[in-house]
Design a protein around this motif. Structure first.
Motif: not given
Length: 240
Positions: A22-25, A37-49, A68-79
């Protein structure tokens, strides 16, 4: 002869994985304000982190939150904004504070097993979080000992058994995870009752697992655990 029965905690005694999902969603909803989100593979990125960070943070909600914090910073290019980073922290706190919901029939099953054998709780994860869940579960009085470990592998099980002065063939583990609860115990020569849970964390999958008909049983519900333990106890007596 069987002299000790161990129980896993998360998704064996109480529900856990569903709360994380639920939190991941909700995490993906936050990131959806910055990326597709549809093309970002967020789940896979978070899993690897998370996979990389386990060695640093261990298992549990706190490690997940940092990942999650680390993934968010990386996937948004620190935005990503401080406001949304704060929301992610709050998601982690929600998991830490979530009510403990026991699986149907598990309290009765543990109590029944404990009438025949000493029982110990063996769980991995964050020390404070797991201690809190054990206390809130109402089950702590049933366990003669509670072990909160950083990893559940053959070395850990061997250490716990040596502290009890027992051999592996005198021990049985009950749990939902083939990777953490079943395979390592069978590997050292112990017995195991697998209690499948509908959801399994990706990092807890055990590919290529081969069941051991001699030393393992599957209990499809908590109510079937005591009978499975008794059946394996008879086999353990023959191994003695």
């Amino acid at each position: 002869m069987l002299k000790l029965v161990g129980f896993d905690a998360d998704d064996t005694l109480w529900h856990s994985e569903g709360f994380y999902r639920e939190v991941h969603a909700q995490f993906e909803t936050i990131l959806g304000q910055y990326i597709d989100i549809g093309n970002a593979n967020v789940h896979d990125h978070l899993l690897e982190v998370e996979r990389a960070n386990i060695k640093l943070f261990g298992y549990g909600a706190k490690g997940m939150t940092l990942s999650m914090l680390e993934t968010a910073v990386a996937m948004t290019a620190e935005r990503i904004s401080a406001h949304h980073l704060h929301e992610i922290i709050q998601l982690g706190k929600e998991v830490l504070n979530h009510p403990v919901q026991l699986l149907d029939g598990i309290a009765e099953a543990v109590a029944e097993v404990s009438r025949d054998y000493p029982v110990v709780l063996i769980t991995k994860g964050d020390l404070f979080h797991q201690e809190s869940k054990v206390a809130r579960s109402g089950l702590s009085a049933l366990f003669g000992r509670i072990e909160i470990v950083s990893e559940k592998d053959p070395v850990t099980y061997q250490r716990v058994l040596s502290e009890f002065g027992l051999q592996p063939q005198q021990f049985l583990m009950v749990g939902n995870s083939l990777h953490s609860d079943i395979a390592p115990v069978l590997q050292i020569g112990g017995f195991a009752v697998h209690v499948p849970y509908p959801l399994t964390w990706a990092l807890d999958h055990h590919e290529g697992f081969i069941a051991d008909d001699e030393k393992m049983r599957t209990a499809e519900s908590a109510a079937r655990i005591p009978a499975a333990v008794r059946e394996l106890a008879m086999k353990a007596a023959r191994f003695h």
